[in-house]
Motif scaffolding. Structure first.
Motif: not given
Length: 240
Positions: A234, A46-47, A88, A166, A41-44, A169, A201
């Motif tokens: 997600s 990854k970046s 990205q 990403e 999910p976003s904010g997990s 994306s 994603h």
């Protein structure tokens, strides 16, 4: 078993001001021919993971080795040439496509090398574009063309590992296919050396580009038996 190209043991990151954990102790062994996909999910985190692997942000603990050797502070610029991070949003300079492709050769790490327009044209032809693309102004590039330039700028330098955060994306299906094809062509050209880590994603893309699959959740990395479904990719707290 061959020595891992990239090996990390218990690397972690914390916010330098608040001390908040940005990346829990993480372990990963990446060998030639392995193409890892990271979903979550976003904010997990990854970046944060990708920037840590690229040593763009200093790690706060653990051990990172490239080809079995630790990376000294003085060796970070050379390491980033071999382990290339593709963000990205492409960071392009004003001017033409060729101006942007020539720029890396002005940097200290590449001053002993020379821009090879013939090699770049061959890469362009693989994407259906002609040599005239080199003269196009960056302000006139579509999103897909900007990502193509971003990739070409890295691939011409012949890295060992691509860290793709990403990169498709914001692209349509045709541009996404072009990026995937170019990365795949690069990887097939040097199967005994190249490896990738790709954040996405999209479970369908994960199956196309990956042969190892990971999930980030709560700044923790876990390897999966296969690509997660769209819902699993997600939703926080769900592990395949």
């Amino acid at each position: 078993m061959s020595v891992a190209i990239l090996s990390v043991e218990n690397i972690e990151r914390r916010d330098p001001v608040s001390g908040t954990v940005l990346l829990h102790p993480t372990n990963l062994q990446l060998r030639a021919g392995e193409h890892a996909v990271v979903m979550g999910p976003s904010g997990s985190g990854k970046s944060v993971l990708m920037r840590s692997l690229a040593l763009l942000d200093a790690i706060d603990g653990g051990d990172l080795r490239f080809l079995g050797q630790p990376v000294a502070a003085s060796g970070v610029p050379a390491y980033r040439c071999r382990v290339a991070y593709i963000a990205q949003q492409p960071g392009l300079f004003p001017g033409t496509v060729e101006d942007n492709l020539r720029f890396p050769y002005t940097l200290r790490e590449h001053r002993q090398r020379r821009f090879d327009p013939d090699a770049v044209v061959l890469l362009l032809e693989a994407t259906g574009r002609r040599a005239s693309f080199l003269g196009k102004a960056t302000r006139d590039l579509s999103g897909g063309e900007a990502e193509l330039l971003n990739l070409l700028r890295v691939l011409q330098l012949d890295p060992t590992i691509l860290l793709l955060d990403e990169p498709t994306s914001a692209l349509d299906a045709a541009a996404t296919a072009m990026v995937e094809s170019l990365v795949g062509r690069w990887a097939r050209r040097k199967p005994a050396e190249a490896a990738t880590i790709w954040v996405t994603h999209d479970p369908a893309q994960a199956r196309r580009v990956g042969n190892r699959f990971f999930r980030m959740d709560g700044s923790r990395l876990e390897e999966l038996a296969g690509p997660p479904t769209a819902a699993e990719a997600s939703m926080p707290g769900v592990v395949a």
